[in-house]
Design a protein around this motif. Sequence first.
Motif, PDB file in Angstrom:
ATOM      1  N   LEU A  61       0.844  -1.189   0.000  1.00 56.94           N
ATOM      2  CA  LEU A  61       0.000   0.000   0.000  1.00 56.94           C
ATOM      3  C   LEU A  61       0.880   1.240   0.000  1.00 56.94           C
ATOM      4  CD1 LEU A  61      -2.950   1.087   0.273  1.00 56.94           C
ATOM      5  CD2 LEU A  61      -2.532   1.170   2.743  1.00 56.94           C
ATOM      6  N   ALA A  62       0.607   2.158  -0.927  1.00 55.46           N
ATOM      7  CA  ALA A  62       1.374   3.401  -1.023  1.00 55.46           C
ATOM      8  C   ALA A  62       0.422   4.577  -1.148  1.00 55.46           C
ATOM      9  CB  ALA A  62       2.320   3.353  -2.218  1.00 55.46           C
ATOM     10  N   ALA A  63       0.866   5.735  -0.676  1.00 57.63           N
ATOM     11  CA  ALA A  63       0.082   6.960  -0.815  1.00 57.63           C
ATOM     12  C   ALA A  63       0.534   7.667  -2.083  1.00 57.63           C
ATOM     13  CB  ALA A  63       0.279   7.868   0.393  1.00 57.63           C
ATOM     14  N   GLY A  64      -0.390   7.873  -2.993  1.00 59.98           N
ATOM     15  CA  GLY A  64      -0.064   8.490  -4.274  1.00 59.98           C
ATOM     16  C   GLY A  64      -1.177   8.202  -5.263  1.00 59.98           C
ATOM     17  N   ASP A  65      -0.851   8.087  -6.542  1.00 59.17           N
ATOM     18  CA  ASP A  65      -1.836   7.725  -7.543  1.00 59.17           C
ATOM     19  C   ASP A  65      -1.157   6.898  -8.624  1.00 59.17           C
ATOM     20  OD1 ASP A  65      -0.623   9.510  -9.418  1.00 59.17           O
ATOM     21  OD2 ASP A  65      -1.768  11.162  -8.544  1.00 59.17           O
ATOM     22  N   ILE A  80       4.957  -8.330  -7.165  1.00 58.71           N
ATOM     23  CA  ILE A  80       4.017  -7.729  -6.232  1.00 58.71           C
ATOM     24  C   ILE A  80       3.018  -6.852  -6.975  1.00 58.71           C
ATOM     25  CG2 ILE A  80       5.625  -7.690  -4.273  1.00 58.71           C
ATOM     26  CD1 ILE A  80       6.023  -4.692  -4.905  1.00 58.71           C
ATOM     27  N   ASP A  81       1.942  -6.488  -6.269  1.00 54.63           N
ATOM     28  CA  ASP A  81       1.004  -5.474  -6.742  1.00 54.63           C
ATOM     29  C   ASP A  81       1.191  -4.231  -5.878  1.00 54.63           C
ATOM     30  OD1 ASP A  81      -0.018  -7.206  -8.590  1.00 54.63           O
ATOM     31  OD2 ASP A  81      -1.746  -7.785  -7.379  1.00 54.63           O
ATOM     32  N   ILE A  82       1.103  -3.067  -6.496  1.00 56.62           N
ATOM     33  CA  ILE A  82       1.147  -1.804  -5.775  1.00 56.62           C
ATOM     34  C   ILE A  82      -0.266  -1.234  -5.734  1.00 56.62           C
ATOM     35  CG2 ILE A  82       2.181   0.473  -5.565  1.00 56.62           C
ATOM     36  CD1 ILE A  82       4.225  -1.676  -5.389  1.00 56.62           C
ATOM     37  N   VAL A  83      -0.774  -0.972  -4.536  1.00 57.76           N
ATOM     38  CA  VAL A  83      -2.101  -0.404  -4.358  1.00 57.76           C
ATOM     39  C   VAL A  83      -1.923   1.022  -3.847  1.00 57.76           C
ATOM     40  CG1 VAL A  83      -4.290  -0.588  -3.131  1.00 57.76           C
ATOM     41  CG2 VAL A  83      -3.087  -2.658  -3.849  1.00 57.76           C
ATOM     42  N   TYR A  84      -2.533   1.976  -4.542  1.00 63.25           N
ATOM     43  CA  TYR A  84      -2.373   3.383  -4.180  1.00 63.25           C
ATOM     44  C   TYR A  84      -3.653   3.946  -3.573  1.00 63.25           C
ATOM     45  CZ  TYR A  84       1.847   3.358  -7.056  1.00 63.25           C
ATOM     46  OH  TYR A  84       3.086   3.081  -7.574  1.00 63.25           O
ATOM     47  N   ILE A  85      -3.502   4.726  -2.499  1.00 65.67           N
ATOM     48  CA  ILE A  85      -4.608   5.545  -2.010  1.00 65.67           C
ATOM     49  C   ILE A  85      -4.205   7.000  -2.207  1.00 65.67           C
ATOM     50  CG2 ILE A  85      -5.653   3.934  -0.388  1.00 65.67           C
ATOM     51  CD1 ILE A  85      -4.038   5.219   1.842  1.00 65.67           C
ATOM     52  N   ASN A  86      -5.066   7.744  -2.864  1.00 60.59           N
ATOM     53  CA  ASN A  86      -4.768   9.140  -3.160  1.00 60.59           C
ATOM     54  C   ASN A  86      -5.241   9.988  -1.986  1.00 60.59           C
ATOM     55  OD1 ASN A  86      -4.049  11.486  -4.352  1.00 60.59           O
ATOM     56  ND2 ASN A  86      -5.360  11.276  -6.153  1.00 60.59           N
ATOM     57  N   SER A  87      -4.399  10.074  -0.962  1.00 57.26           N
ATOM     58  CA  SER A  87      -4.759  10.752   0.275  1.00 57.26           C
ATOM     59  C   SER A  87      -3.600  11.609   0.753  1.00 57.26           C
ATOM     60  CB  SER A  87      -5.127   9.717   1.344  1.00 57.26           C
ATOM     61  OG  SER A  87      -5.070  10.281   2.630  1.00 57.26           O
ATOM     62  N   SER A 337      12.968   5.672  -5.827  1.00 56.04           N
ATOM     63  CA  SER A 337      13.558   6.623  -4.884  1.00 56.04           C
ATOM     64  C   SER A 337      12.566   7.702  -4.495  1.00 56.04           C
ATOM     65  CB  SER A 337      14.805   7.272  -5.490  1.00 56.04           C
ATOM     66  OG  SER A 337      14.479   7.932  -6.702  1.00 56.04           O
ATOM     67  N   ASP A 338      11.300   7.552  -4.888  1.00 52.42           N
ATOM     68  CA  ASP A 338      10.276   8.545  -4.548  1.00 52.42           C
ATOM     69  C   ASP A 338       8.908   7.877  -4.500  1.00 52.42           C
ATOM     70  OD1 ASP A 338       9.034  10.911  -3.939  1.00 52.42           O
ATOM     71  OD2 ASP A 338       8.938  11.612  -6.009  1.00 52.42           O
ATOM     72  N   ILE A 339       8.672   7.114  -3.437  1.00 50.60           N
ATOM     73  CA  ILE A 339       7.377   6.475  -3.252  1.00 50.60           C
ATOM     74  C   ILE A 339       7.065   6.478  -1.769  1.00 50.60           C
ATOM     75  CG2 ILE A 339       8.427   4.177  -3.156  1.00 50.60           C
ATOM     76  CD1 ILE A 339       5.811   3.075  -4.339  1.00 50.60           C
ATOM     77  N   CYS A 340       5.846   6.855  -1.423  1.00 51.19           N
ATOM     78  CA  CYS A 340       5.432   6.908  -0.019  1.00 51.19           C
ATOM     79  C   CYS A 340       4.771   5.583   0.354  1.00 51.19           C
ATOM     80  CB  CYS A 340       4.466   8.072   0.206  1.00 51.19           C
ATOM     81  SG  CYS A 340       3.978   8.286   1.927  1.00 51.19           S
ATOM     82  N   VAL A 341       5.578   4.633   0.806  1.00 46.35           N
ATOM     83  CA  VAL A 341       5.059   3.321   1.194  1.00 46.35           C
ATOM     84  C   VAL A 341       4.361   3.441   2.543  1.00 46.35           C
ATOM     85  CG1 VAL A 341       5.667   0.956   1.806  1.00 46.35           C
ATOM     86  CG2 VAL A 341       6.811   2.083  -0.108  1.00 46.35           C
ATOM     87  N   VAL A 342       3.155   2.911   2.641  1.00 45.23           N
ATOM     88  CA  VAL A 342       2.409   2.931   3.889  1.00 45.23           C
ATOM     89  C   VAL A 342       2.610   1.628   4.653  1.00 45.23           C
ATOM     90  CG1 VAL A 342       0.121   3.138   4.939  1.00 45.23           C
ATOM     91  CG2 VAL A 342       0.698   4.513   2.928  1.00 45.23           C
ATOM     92  N   ILE A 401      -7.304   3.070  -6.971  1.00 40.28           N
ATOM     93  CA  ILE A 401      -7.204   4.489  -6.658  1.00 40.28           C
ATOM     94  C   ILE A 401      -8.395   4.859  -5.788  1.00 40.28           C
ATOM     95  CG2 ILE A 401      -7.098   6.816  -7.563  1.00 40.28           C
ATOM     96  CD1 ILE A 401      -6.029   5.669 -10.126  1.00 40.28           C
ATOM     97  N   PHE A 402      -8.096   5.278  -4.585  1.00 42.30           N
ATOM     98  CA  PHE A 402      -9.138   5.566  -3.610  1.00 42.30           C
ATOM     99  C   PHE A 402      -8.978   7.011  -3.145  1.00 42.30           C
ATOM    100  CE2 PHE A 402     -12.120   4.702  -0.337  1.00 42.30           C
ATOM    101  CZ  PHE A 402     -11.686   5.399   0.775  1.00 42.30           C
TER     102      PHE A 402
END
Length: 411
Positions: A61-65, A80-87, A337-342, A401-402
Amino acid sequence: MSEVYRGRSDVIPDLIEDIFLRLPLKSILKFKTVSKQWRSILESRSFVESRMKVQKKPKILAAGDHRSQSLFREGDTEEIDIVYINSRDAATRPSLTCDGLVCIPVPGWVNVLNPSTGEFVSFPSGPDPVTNHYDDNLIFTETWWNIFPAYWAMGVGRDKVSGSYKVVRMFFDPIPYCEILDVDIGEWREVKPPPYKVEPRRKPAFVNGSLYWIEMIKSDNVFALDLHTEEFRDVVPFPPTCAVADQLVNLEDRLAIVTAYTKPWEFEIRVLDEQEETWSLVYSISLANSGVFSRRQRSVWFRPVAVSNSGNLFFHDNERRLFKYYPETDQVVCLSSDICVVSDFVENLVSLRPRTSSVYRSGFHYQDHVPGSPKRQMFSWIKLRIPNVLLATTLVSSIIIFRYFAGSSRS
């Protein structure tokens, strides 16, 4: 499928449940509206737990889009799968996760959202006990630490007996205080606080029904809160090493501690065997050849988030970097080098609809509170538009995308 079922009243519910388990998330969410019986099956505790176990690949889970996928090279995330929440709140505030649910505390509120179902519930937490007790401590002045509102120490997990999700928060100045929020009923209640002071900026690990924290101010030990009995206990033995950057994590359903070193650049992961009362070293990873660390970098922590089916380890650090470690070749690759992993992520179909009559479906309601008051049972519940599940790509096989705005509008 719905037409077939309506024509066959003798279809066994267990068979229907088995079929549902194999369906994609979007189909399951639509089938909830077919009948009360189907909804009952899809929201049952047994189905929700079974669904989380059939995940084919680990998810992060990552914060972004979805535009963040351009940060990866082709084939980097094939395991893996990357799941993004746009928050914005998830990207800028410390958050807590458990079984795919995301808890984001903001001043005056505790927000819980389920990216899989699109449900969002907000609980008023009342005035925060503002304190400057930790301001002079070097541990807490580092910019690489996040902080929960008003220096609360917090955690979120699931009662393994009742299945309910609970949010825990504690503070210790001027006197120790601990309270637990039961998400099912929206009620805070006070419980006996732990015998130690908990660092307000360090996340706990949730493993097998308990939350675990490191106490590093005096005794350097690990202790746990059983979310069913709601009692604290010491964890034996003490970790073999203890440093400021240590992180407790859930690694494949086992409690693990991650210790980072800067001379040389490396980190170690140890897992706890509570029966044997031993910490076993499972990873010792050198970062000297990763190409992303410099001698000027002094403060860093690492958190593993997933182990792929082929045994490769994915982990991130406090500098918004995501890495992949190949144990067979002892190689580390920086994926982004630029991903907000939750955190790690699983699809969770649990409903956040509160089980009480005092539900507010629009607007947000605030109730004054001082610690110990039994009157905080008001909350807001919002059912958002079901997230879109995009088509697979060569980089990320599924991206959800949430969007939610209610929490950030109050922050």
